[in-house]
Design an enzyme around this catalytic site. Structure first.
Site, PDB file in Angstrom:
ATOM      1  CB  CYS A  91     -11.850 -16.980  12.142  1.00  0.00           C
ATOM      2  SG  CYS A  91     -10.798 -17.494  10.776  1.00  0.00           S
ATOM      3  CG  HIS A 133      -7.709 -12.833  12.585  1.00  0.00           C
ATOM      4  ND1 HIS A 133      -8.427 -13.416  13.607  1.00  0.00           N
ATOM      5  CD2 HIS A 133      -8.049 -13.517  11.466  1.00  0.00           C
ATOM      6  CE1 HIS A 133      -9.153 -14.409  13.112  1.00  0.00           C
ATOM      7  NE2 HIS A 133      -8.945 -14.480  11.810  1.00  0.00           N
ATOM      8  CD  GLU A 134      -7.821 -12.128   7.887  1.00  0.00           C
ATOM      9  OE1 GLU A 134      -7.517 -13.180   7.288  1.00  0.00           O
ATOM     10  OE2 GLU A 134      -8.890 -12.014   8.515  1.00  0.00           O
ATOM     11  CG  HIS A 137      -5.725 -16.954   8.558  1.00  0.00           C
ATOM     12  ND1 HIS A 137      -6.259 -18.177   8.879  1.00  0.00           N
ATOM     13  CD2 HIS A 137      -6.637 -16.040   8.973  1.00  0.00           C
ATOM     14  CE1 HIS A 137      -7.428 -18.015   9.465  1.00  0.00           C
ATOM     15  NE2 HIS A 137      -7.685 -16.725   9.538  1.00  0.00           N
TER      16      HIS A 137
END
Length: 167
Positions: A91, A133-134, A137
């Site tokens: 990351c 993953h994004e 966030h």
């Protein structure tokens, strides 16, 4: 276009939940363009607006070797998940840490593109991992949250030391 400052763990702003984009206007398109430039310069393959201190539901991704396939996802939502797959992740907000994370092997995501058009994407492998993953966030979640408490504590100490040394 401009290079944006990427927030680094343990910055508490990384834990903010992103807000939906009301309208895809010039400012959102500029944000997406700046995020792509920042991601390419870093270098990375994905970046969420939260990581550049903009709590909006905007994500950019490009998993191509030659930076030729940028993907902009606005107000993305995973609507289907299938299977499990483990892959090593890193990351831009947690530099120098690469660890395996288990996520859905295949996903379907609904989103608005850079032009504000509704899109649906079914994907797997690296792109599916990157999108998940994004999107974490956007919920204030980091990939290290999947690790044990002990491992997270070690990463936090390392990150705090790196911040002290760079200050």
């Amino acid at each position: 276009m401009a290079i944006l400052n990427i927030l680094h763990y343990p910055d508490p702003r990384l834990r903010r939940k992103a807000q939906p984009v009301a309208a895809v206007d010039k400012s959102i398109k500029k944000l997406a363009d700046d995020m792509l430039e920042t991601m390419y310069q870093a270098p990375g393959i994905g970046l969420a607006a939260v990581q550049v201190n903009v709590p909006k539901q905007v994500v950019v991704i490009d998993i191509s070797e030659d930076k030729s396939s940028p993907l902009v996802l606005i107000n993305p939502e995973i609507v289907a998940r299938q299977g499990k797959a483990e892959s090593e992740e890193g990351c831009l907000s947690v530099p120098e840490i690469f660890e395996p994370v288990t996520r859905a092997a295949e996903i379907t995501v609904h989103y608005l593109d850079r032009e504000g058009q509704k899109q649906e994407l079914q994907t797997q492998e690296l792109l599916a991992t990157c999108i998940q993953h994004e999107l974490d966030h956007l919920e204030g979640k980091l990939f290290i949250d999947y690790f044990s408490t002990l491992k997270r504590q070690r990463i936090r100490k390392k990150a705090e030391k790196r911040q002290r040394l760079s200050a």
